[in-house]
Enzyme design. Structure first.
Site, PDB file in Angstrom:
ATOM      1  N   ASP A  75       0.881  -1.159   0.000  1.00  0.00           N
ATOM      2  CA  ASP A  75       0.000   0.000   0.000  1.00  0.00           C
ATOM      3  C   ASP A  75       0.914   1.203   0.000  1.00  0.00           C
ATOM      4  O   ASP A  75       1.874   1.256   0.774  1.00  0.00           O
ATOM      5  CB  ASP A  75      -0.916   0.002   1.239  1.00  0.00           C
ATOM      6  CG  ASP A  75      -2.159   0.862   0.986  1.00  0.00           C
ATOM      7  OD1 ASP A  75      -2.864   0.581   0.011  1.00  0.00           O
ATOM      8  OD2 ASP A  75      -2.406   1.816   1.751  1.00  0.00           O
ATOM      9  N   SER A  76       0.659   2.118  -0.913  1.00  0.00           N
ATOM     10  CA  SER A  76       1.578   3.241  -1.024  1.00  0.00           C
ATOM     11  C   SER A  76       0.835   4.511  -1.367  1.00  0.00           C
ATOM     12  O   SER A  76      -0.320   4.483  -1.807  1.00  0.00           O
ATOM     13  CB  SER A  76       2.659   2.942  -2.075  1.00  0.00           C
ATOM     14  OG  SER A  76       2.072   2.419  -3.233  1.00  0.00           O
TER      15      SER A  76
END
Length: 203
Positions: A75-76
């Protein structure tokens, strides 16, 4: 003790082909065959957490429970100091329109909010990536990577994706949008997290 990865197959909890290719290339030296949640027809779980690690955990655990394979998720997003760390986990949401994602709109919104807040220059920001490697027994390992830089305007370059054209990493005078994809992949927040993952679980 950190758990080592011992199999030869890994599921990447993504429906994004580009991300799958990037990860497959990074794991090539270890003789691991990589498949994606998209290729296996898995639904995308609803990301209900308010942190990168929370959402990465949802994706990794959903994929490993559905398939019995160890699963890697990421997740970024981008955090902007002058906006109190926003958009953060909502990075992609800021680009949502009824007709798909429009990152040009999201970048313009980000800059307009910084102008409105009279945020001082340079307008510091960080790209952040959280990787979670989960096993079917519920165990997981977490790795976080950061690339520091600043938000610039107007957008520059048509490489990369998302907010890349307005992000200038520390130590460079070009944006991620102007940088060769493979050069960016060597210095990015994801590369930082991957180095930690490889050191922790694959070597």
């Amino acid at each position: 003790m950190m758990r080592k990865f011992s199999g030869d197959r890994l599921l990447v909890a993504t429906h994004n082909r580009g991300k799958l290719e990037e990860i497959a290339k990074l794991l090539e030296p270890f003789g691991i065959s990589v498949t994606s949640a998209g290729e296996m027809g898995l639904p995308e779980p609803v990301e209900t957490e308010t942190t990168f690690v929370g959402n990465a955990r949802i994706k990794a655990h959903a994929a490993t429970q559905a398939t019995g394979l160890p699963a890697l998720s990421d997740d970024s997003g981008i955090t902007v100091d002058g906006l109190g760390g926003a958009p953060g986990v909502y990075t992609a949401d800021w680009a949502e329109t009824p007709n798909g994602r429009d990152f040009g709109m999201a970048m313009a919104k980000t800059w307009a909010m910084l102008e409105e807040a009279k945020a001082p220059l340079p307008r510091l920001a960080q790209f952040r990536c959280t990787l979670v490697l989960a096993w079917p027994d519920g165990h997981d390992e977490v790795f976080e990577g950061v690339m520091a830089g600043q938000v610039v305007w107007p957008p520059r370059g048509d490489q990369g994706h998302g907010y890349d054209p307005i992000f200038q990493p520390d130590g460079f005078d070009v944006t991620f949008g102007e940088m060769d994809r493979w050069q960016k992949n060597e210095i990015s927040h994801r590369a930082d997290a991957f180095r930690k993952l490889v050191a922790g679980c694959f070597t």
